[in-house]
Design a protein around this motif. Structure first.
Motif, PDB file in Angstrom:
ATOM      1  N   PRO A  64       0.794  -1.228   0.000  1.00  0.00           N
ATOM      2  CA  PRO A  64       0.000   0.000   0.000  1.00  0.00           C
ATOM      3  C   PRO A  64       0.831   1.286   0.000  1.00  0.00           C
ATOM      4  CG  PRO A  64       0.110  -0.871   2.209  1.00  0.00           C
ATOM      5  CD  PRO A  64       0.855  -1.852   1.342  1.00  0.00           C
ATOM      6  N   LYS A  65       2.175   1.162  -0.001  1.00  0.00           N
ATOM      7  CA  LYS A  65       2.983   2.376  -0.093  1.00  0.00           C
ATOM      8  C   LYS A  65       2.631   3.138  -1.363  1.00  0.00           C
ATOM      9  CE  LYS A  65       7.741   4.024  -0.549  1.00  0.00           C
ATOM     10  NZ  LYS A  65       9.155   3.635  -0.729  1.00  0.00           N
ATOM     11  N   ASP A  66       2.516   2.404  -2.466  1.00  0.00           N
ATOM     12  CA  ASP A  66       2.008   2.979  -3.712  1.00  0.00           C
ATOM     13  C   ASP A  66       0.493   2.803  -3.727  1.00  0.00           C
ATOM     14  OD1 ASP A  66       4.628   3.477  -4.483  1.00  0.00           O
ATOM     15  OD2 ASP A  66       4.812   1.561  -5.541  1.00  0.00           O
ATOM     16  N   SER A  67      -0.205   3.797  -4.197  1.00  0.00           N
ATOM     17  CA  SER A  67      -1.671   3.760  -4.191  1.00  0.00           C
ATOM     18  C   SER A  67      -2.211   3.409  -5.570  1.00  0.00           C
ATOM     19  CB  SER A  67      -2.231   5.121  -3.762  1.00  0.00           C
ATOM     20  OG  SER A  67      -1.804   5.446  -2.453  1.00  0.00           O
ATOM     21  N   ILE A  68      -3.039   2.353  -5.616  1.00  0.00           N
ATOM     22  CA  ILE A  68      -3.726   1.978  -6.846  1.00  0.00           C
ATOM     23  C   ILE A  68      -5.219   2.229  -6.626  1.00  0.00           C
ATOM     24  CG2 ILE A  68      -4.271   0.115  -8.448  1.00  0.00           C
ATOM     25  CD1 ILE A  68      -1.596  -1.171  -7.667  1.00  0.00           C
ATOM     26  N   VAL A  69      -5.771   3.113  -7.416  1.00  0.00           N
ATOM     27  CA  VAL A  69      -7.184   3.490  -7.277  1.00  0.00           C
ATOM     28  C   VAL A  69      -7.970   2.901  -8.443  1.00  0.00           C
ATOM     29  CG1 VAL A  69      -8.815   5.395  -7.086  1.00  0.00           C
ATOM     30  CG2 VAL A  69      -6.520   5.615  -6.097  1.00  0.00           C
ATOM     31  N   TRP A  70      -8.940   2.053  -8.115  1.00  0.00           N
ATOM     32  CA  TRP A  70      -9.750   1.380  -9.134  1.00  0.00           C
ATOM     33  C   TRP A  70     -11.034   2.152  -9.386  1.00  0.00           C
ATOM     34  CZ3 TRP A  70      -7.847  -2.893 -11.592  1.00  0.00           C
ATOM     35  CH2 TRP A  70      -6.758  -3.531 -10.990  1.00  0.00           C
ATOM     36  N   ASP A  71     -11.275   2.498 -10.643  1.00  0.00           N
ATOM     37  CA  ASP A  71     -12.521   3.179 -10.969  1.00  0.00           C
ATOM     38  C   ASP A  71     -13.689   2.195 -10.926  1.00  0.00           C
ATOM     39  OD1 ASP A  71     -14.581   4.822 -12.575  1.00  0.00           O
ATOM     40  OD2 ASP A  71     -12.852   6.142 -12.398  1.00  0.00           O
ATOM     41  N   VAL A  72     -14.838   2.649 -10.451  1.00  0.00           N
ATOM     42  CA  VAL A  72     -16.028   1.819 -10.227  1.00  0.00           C
ATOM     43  C   VAL A  72     -15.725   0.742  -9.189  1.00  0.00           C
ATOM     44  CG1 VAL A  72     -17.854   0.401 -11.225  1.00  0.00           C
ATOM     45  CG2 VAL A  72     -16.806   2.211 -12.605  1.00  0.00           C
ATOM     46  N   GLY A  73     -14.672  -0.018  -9.433  1.00  0.00           N
ATOM     47  CA  GLY A  73     -14.264  -1.030  -8.463  1.00  0.00           C
ATOM     48  C   GLY A  73     -14.840  -2.395  -8.729  1.00  0.00           C
ATOM     49  N   VAL A 143      -6.769   3.370 -12.277  1.00  0.00           N
ATOM     50  CA  VAL A 143      -7.151   2.422 -13.326  1.00  0.00           C
ATOM     51  C   VAL A 143      -8.604   2.704 -13.695  1.00  0.00           C
ATOM     52  CG1 VAL A 143      -7.292   0.011 -14.015  1.00  0.00           C
ATOM     53  CG2 VAL A 143      -5.623   0.712 -12.285  1.00  0.00           C
ATOM     54  N   ILE A 144      -8.810   3.142 -14.937  1.00  0.00           N
ATOM     55  CA  ILE A 144     -10.152   3.522 -15.374  1.00  0.00           C
ATOM     56  C   ILE A 144     -10.497   2.822 -16.681  1.00  0.00           C
ATOM     57  CG2 ILE A 144      -9.254   5.598 -16.533  1.00  0.00           C
ATOM     58  CD1 ILE A 144     -11.916   6.977 -15.773  1.00  0.00           C
ATOM     59  N   GLY A 145     -11.723   2.333 -16.781  1.00  0.00           N
ATOM     60  CA  GLY A 145     -12.173   1.668 -18.000  1.00  0.00           C
ATOM     61  C   GLY A 145     -12.675   2.670 -19.023  1.00  0.00           C
ATOM     62  N   ASP A 146     -12.768   2.232 -20.280  1.00  0.00           N
ATOM     63  CA  ASP A 146     -13.233   3.134 -21.325  1.00  0.00           C
ATOM     64  C   ASP A 146     -14.687   3.539 -21.096  1.00  0.00           C
ATOM     65  OD1 ASP A 146     -13.307   0.191 -22.205  1.00  0.00           O
ATOM     66  OD2 ASP A 146     -14.836   1.101 -23.481  1.00  0.00           O
ATOM     67  N   GLY A 147     -15.476   2.679 -20.450  1.00  0.00           N
ATOM     68  CA  GLY A 147     -16.858   3.043 -20.137  1.00  0.00           C
ATOM     69  C   GLY A 147     -16.916   4.177 -19.137  1.00  0.00           C
ATOM     70  N   ALA A 148     -16.087   4.094 -18.095  1.00  0.00           N
ATOM     71  CA  ALA A 148     -16.067   5.144 -17.071  1.00  0.00           C
ATOM     72  C   ALA A 148     -15.544   6.454 -17.636  1.00  0.00           C
ATOM     73  CB  ALA A 148     -15.219   4.701 -15.881  1.00  0.00           C
TER      74      ALA A 148
END
Length: 628
Positions: A64-73, A143-148
């Motif tokens: 968790p030192k680096d943050s990965i943010v997932w869109d929608v999830g 991380v974001i999808g093309d739909g989002a």
């Protein structure tokens, strides 16, 4: 199944695996995801599509030192498996188990809780800025999808992030659309060269060296940057991301772990915002999901061997879609809008029958509301079908672009109330409260399919301004034999000094509670609000004649319908006792709908228990007074 996963407690554990083991790990994760979703329900196709990408992220970064943010999830299952949650993965979406979306309360590896679309870039940018201000190390990636990416909030985040002068990484997971095609072998070769760590380091060192040269250094560096931009433009089609200030690279094969990992490592070396465009295939590794990723997007369960998705019982969404088609046959001004939820809101049939009156605007609920206002201003009758929790995203537009305009727009609010396993981010418990704050709103809340159809027809014909109808997820519940369909503002059943008041799906539970109380010798008047905004004064008068009024609401207490009903009773000089059971804490965790309502005391047994308890207390108080 799960042989390699058993040894993984954090992403660091996969860094020592060799290439063949990583491939085997991906297969294991797919097997676990398929098997678990087949039993628990959840999102399948989207999660199967990001397995290799997730592995590459965990190899290149150090959460968790680096943050990965997932869109929608809804594509974070593989990430959960690689961040120490494999032993609990079989509990996902089950009561007390793992959430179906990223959840900060669940794990320190989840940098940001999510469930709605297009939030990742803004959230990740906030985390990046917080790190910079506080002097913290650590990379941040969204991380974001093309739909989002069809949501306006994503572009607001991109626009803001493009001004940064430090590393910030956005991974665009593209599984349907082409953002920009860089055609030809030279373009592919240049992409390959530009993402090599050696090239990036040499380029940076040269720029620093030129900057240090006296007199000619800075002009020469600027000239070289200009020449590089012209050459790049010759071979590449510029993208919107370039124009927003991002270094755009791609597209890359989203299922090639080696290439993805090297590219991510290179992106970390750039001192500017970077957008990496990767191509993935939804449903990868499971034949049925590959063939029809839409059907296998969100499931309640399925048969792994046959792909059979099981229960296809008629739902409120289906009934709404059928009713709207009937109305559209008679009224050519009716048109339907969805924010990328055509199937989920029951509009597939409408699209087939009325293609020129159907609009899928993408994941952009705010735009959908304003677009509806424009359609109405132009003489159409727009019907915007939207999940309750997603309608929250369009509050300003409903006020400014619909209500203020005096435009007639009809909202079909799906998934109203408790939705169950999708949990906190998707519970439809705010809509009635926030719509109540908007002037001149008319809101109906049916309990049954036929009632919804008659109320929808009534609003389409006689409604004025911003009209809405809200209905729950799934199928209709117990229908008492004495119930009558009507579009009248309220219905009253039975007589008694005790009144149970409610609306929507809870009417079925209230009817069962009333029948149980009647058997126990307690007569109850049952008040069903059909129109919950505005509340009919006659409905308040009907309850005011009782000594005890119990209001049950599948929504927030503060600002809700029950609170409003109590205020109206008080205004009328009600001298009896008023009891309101609604949601004090609206962030309801994931659990089956019936279990959640039971825990909240909003099922038949819970309602009856509340009435019996207060009756006993009143009787005890009366006996004590007599004794005294």
């Amino acid at each position: 199944m799960g042989k390699l996963l058993e040894g993984i407690r954090s992403p660091r554990d996969i860094k020592s695996l060799h290439r063949e083991q990583l491939s085997a790990l991906c297969e294991e994760m797919r097997e676990v995801i398929i098997e678990t979703v087949s039993h628990n329900g959840g999102h399948l196709a989207s999660n199967l599509g990001v397995v290799e990408l997730t592995v590459a992220l965990c190899l290149a970064f150090d959460p968790p030192k680096d943050s990965i943010v997932w869109d929608v999830g809804h594509q974070s299952y593989a990430y959960k498996l690689l961040t120490g949650r494999y032993p609990q993965f079989s509990t996902i979406r089950r009561e007390g188990g793992l959430a179906g979306y990223p959840c900060r309360e669940e794990s320190g590896f989840d940098a940001f809780s999510s469930g709605h679309s297009s939030t990742s870039i803004s959230a990740a940018l906030g985390i990046s800025e917080a790190n910079a201000v506080q002097g913290k190390d650590g990379y941040v990636a969204a991380v974001i999808g093309d739909g989002a990416l069809t949501g306006g909030l994503a572009y607001e985040g991109l626009n803001n992030a493009g001004r940064l002068h430090r590393n910030f990484i956005v991974i665009l997971n593209d599984n349907t659309m082409s953002i920009s095609k860089n055609v030809g072998s030279i373009a592919r070769y240049l992409t390959y060269i530009r993402t090599k760590p050696g090239y990036i380091k040499i380029k940076r060192n040269l720029e620093i060296s030129f900057q240090r040269l006296p007199l000619l250094g800075k002009p020469l560096a600027a000239l070289l940057r200009h020449m590089k931009a012209r050459i790049k433009k010759f071979f590449y089609n510029p993208t919107i991301f370039d124009d927003l200030g991002f270094a755009y690279y791609g597209p890359f094969d989203g299922h090639n772990i080696k290439e993805l990992t090297e590219t991510l490592e290179s992106a970390k070396l750039l001192h500017k915002p970077v957008l990496l465009h990767v191509r993935t295939y939804k449903g990868k590794g499971y034949q049925y999901a590959e063939q029809d990723p839409g059907m296998y997007h969100g499931l309640s369960g399925f048969d792994v061997d046959t792909g059979d998705t099981g229960d296809k019982s008629h739902s409120f969404s289906d009934a709404f879609g059928e009713a709207l088609c009937q109305l559209a046959e008679e009224n050519p001004s009716i048109c339907a809008i969805t924010a990328a939820m055509q199937s989920g809101t029951g509009l597939s049939g409408f699209r087939e029958r009325f293609k020129n009156r159907f609009y899928d605007v993408g994941i952009s609920e705010g735009h959908a509301a304003t677009f509806a206002g424009g359609l109405a201003a132009g003489g159409m009758l727009p019907v915007f079908a939207v999940y309750s929790s997603f309608l929250q995203r369009a509050y300003d537009q409903l006020i400014h672009d619909v209500s203020l305009q005096g435009a007639k727009v009809l909202l079909a609010i799906d998934r109203a109330g408790i939705v169950g396993e999708d949990g906190k981010t998707h519970q439809g418990v705010f809509d009635a409260a926030f719509l109540q704050t908007i002037p001149h709103v008319t809101l109906y809340s049916p309990a049954f399919f036929s009632e919804m159809q008659s109320q929808l027809a009534f609003l389409a014909e006689k409604g004025d301004g911003l009209c809405a109808i809200r209905y729950p997820r799934g199928k209709e519940l117990y229908r008492p034999p004495y119930f009558q369909d009507m579009a009248e503002p309220f219905s009253l059943y039975g007589e008694g000094d005790i009144c149970i008041a409610t609306y929507g799906r809870l009417f079925s539970f209230a009817a069962e509670a009333r029948e149980g109380l009647l058997k126990g010798g307690i007569p109850v008047r049952l008040l069903k609000l059909n129109r919950i905004i505005p509340i009919d004064p006659a409905a308040v008068q009907a309850a005011a004649g009782c000594s005890q009024v119990f209001f049950f609401e599948e929504g927030v207490r503060q600002g809700g319908i029950g609170e409003r009903f109590g205020f109206l009773l008080q205004e009328r000089g009600f001298a009896g006792q008023y009891f309101l059971r609604a949601l004090d804490d609206p962030y309801i965790p994931h659990a089956p709908m019936f279990r959640a309502l039971e825990a909240l005391g909003l099922n038949a047994q819970g309602m009856a228990a509340v009435v019996l308890q207060h009756c006993a207390e009143k009787k005890g108080a009366g006996s004590s007074e007599k004794t005294t």
